[in-house]
Design an enzyme around this catalytic site. Structure first.
Site, PDB file in Angstrom:
ATOM      1  N   GLY A   1       0.800  -1.259   0.068  1.00 52.21           N
ATOM      2  CA  GLY A   1      -0.173   0.084  -0.081  1.00 52.21           C
ATOM      3  C   GLY A   1       1.028   1.238   0.124  1.00 52.21           C
TER       4      GLY A   1
ATOM      5  N   GLN B   1       3.340   9.793   1.352  1.00 50.70           N
ATOM      6  CA  GLN B   1       4.406   9.102   1.352  1.00 50.70           C
ATOM      7  C   GLN B   1       5.346   9.575   0.030  1.00 50.70           C
ATOM      8  OE1 GLN B   1       2.455   5.049   2.294  1.00 50.70           O
ATOM      9  NE2 GLN B   1       4.332   5.007   3.237  1.00 50.70           N
TER      10      GLN B   1
ATOM     11  N   CYS C   1       6.135  -0.179   7.255  1.00 53.34           N
ATOM     12  CA  CYS C   1       5.543   1.084   6.523  1.00 53.34           C
ATOM     13  C   CYS C   1       6.862   1.384   5.934  1.00 53.34           C
ATOM     14  CB  CYS C   1       5.360   2.028   7.297  1.00 53.34           C
ATOM     15  SG  CYS C   1       4.909   3.525   6.484  1.00 53.34           S
ATOM     16  N   LEU C   2       6.277   1.692   4.534  1.00 53.36           N
ATOM     17  CA  LEU C   2       7.719   2.210   3.480  1.00 53.36           C
ATOM     18  C   LEU C   2       8.324   3.412   4.028  1.00 53.36           C
ATOM     19  CD1 LEU C   2       6.062   1.192  -0.057  1.00 53.36           C
ATOM     20  CD2 LEU C   2       7.798  -0.137   1.218  1.00 53.36           C
TER      21      LEU C   2
ATOM     22  N   HIS D   1      -4.293   1.169   7.855  1.00 50.18           N
ATOM     23  CA  HIS D   1      -2.869   1.728   7.781  1.00 50.18           C
ATOM     24  C   HIS D   1      -2.832   2.889   6.732  1.00 50.18           C
ATOM     25  CE1 HIS D   1       1.576   1.359   7.872  1.00 50.18           C
ATOM     26  NE2 HIS D   1       1.320   1.924   6.892  1.00 50.18           N
ATOM     27  N   GLU D   2      -3.339   2.745   5.442  1.00 46.55           N
ATOM     28  CA  GLU D   2      -3.251   3.736   4.591  1.00 46.55           C
ATOM     29  C   GLU D   2      -4.233   4.990   4.747  1.00 46.55           C
ATOM     30  OE1 GLU D   2      -0.776   3.594   2.620  1.00 46.55           O
ATOM     31  OE2 GLU D   2      -0.551   1.388   3.156  1.00 46.55           O
TER      32      GLU D   2
ATOM     33  N   HIS E   1      -2.532   7.277   7.025  1.00 51.35           N
ATOM     34  CA  HIS E   1      -1.486   8.317   6.245  1.00 51.35           C
ATOM     35  C   HIS E   1      -2.530   9.289   5.833  1.00 51.35           C
ATOM     36  CE1 HIS E   1       2.349   6.208   6.185  1.00 51.35           C
ATOM     37  NE2 HIS E   1       1.905   5.020   5.685  1.00 51.35           N
TER      38      HIS E   1
HETATM   39 NI    NI Z   1       2.722   3.332   5.759  1.00 52.87          NI
END
Ligand code: NI
Length: 163
Positions: free
Chosen positions: A46, A51, A88-89, A130-131, A134
């Protein structure tokens, strides 16, 4: 289509509530393409607009059989509880166990501006939440007790310094 640079913790845009998506045009479709490219390139499941440095309520995901684009996402219902590893990226994929609802219903707009609702369970539900977080300026580490949060950040910074 292009791979964009991922904004990492503690980038300020990651802590800001995104602006609503208002224009459903070819530019938004191109952004979604870039975000999928960036997400697959980083081997993530995701990716939300903050991000890649954009304060926008928008994310893409391809997780556990659910591939979608979500503009102006909201979690409208949740049920149960699950405890599982999450990363998380923007935090170097450092994993931590996060307790979240087991099931979640996402309400969002697609690339044409059409509203839809989608239910998911387990890992995909975790991804919805999670997304969406963000888009609200929240990271998964914000769900952790302070000590565990500090440990994730410490490990992320350490791993980053090795690169
Ligand atoms: Ni993330």
């Amino acid at each position: 289509m292009a791979v964009r640079t991922i904004t990492e913790y503690p980038g300020t845009v990651l802590a800001e509530v995104g602006k609503p998506v208002e224009r459903f045009d070819s530019e938004l479709a191109a952004l979604a393409d870039d975000m999928f490219d960036t997400m697959y390139h980083a081997e993530g499941v995701g990716l939300a607009a903050p991000q890649i440095g954009l304060g926008l309520r928008f994310f893409v995901m391809d997780c556990d059989g659910i591939k979608l684009v979500a503009a102006n996402p909201e979690i409208v219902a949740t049920e149960g509880e699950q405890s599982g590893q999450e990363g998380c990226l923007s935090v170097g994929k450092v994993p931590a166990v996060v307790v979240r609802p087991l099931r979640a219903t996402l309400r969002a707009q697609d690339l044409n501006g059409e509203w839809f609702e989608r239910e998911a369970e387990g890992y995909a539900a975790r991804c919805f939440m999670h997304e969406t977080d963000h888009c609200d300026g929240k990271l998964f580490i914000d769900h952790l007790p302070k000590l565990r949060r500090d440990m994730v950040v410490k490990r992320f910074k350490k791993e980053k310094s090795w690169k």
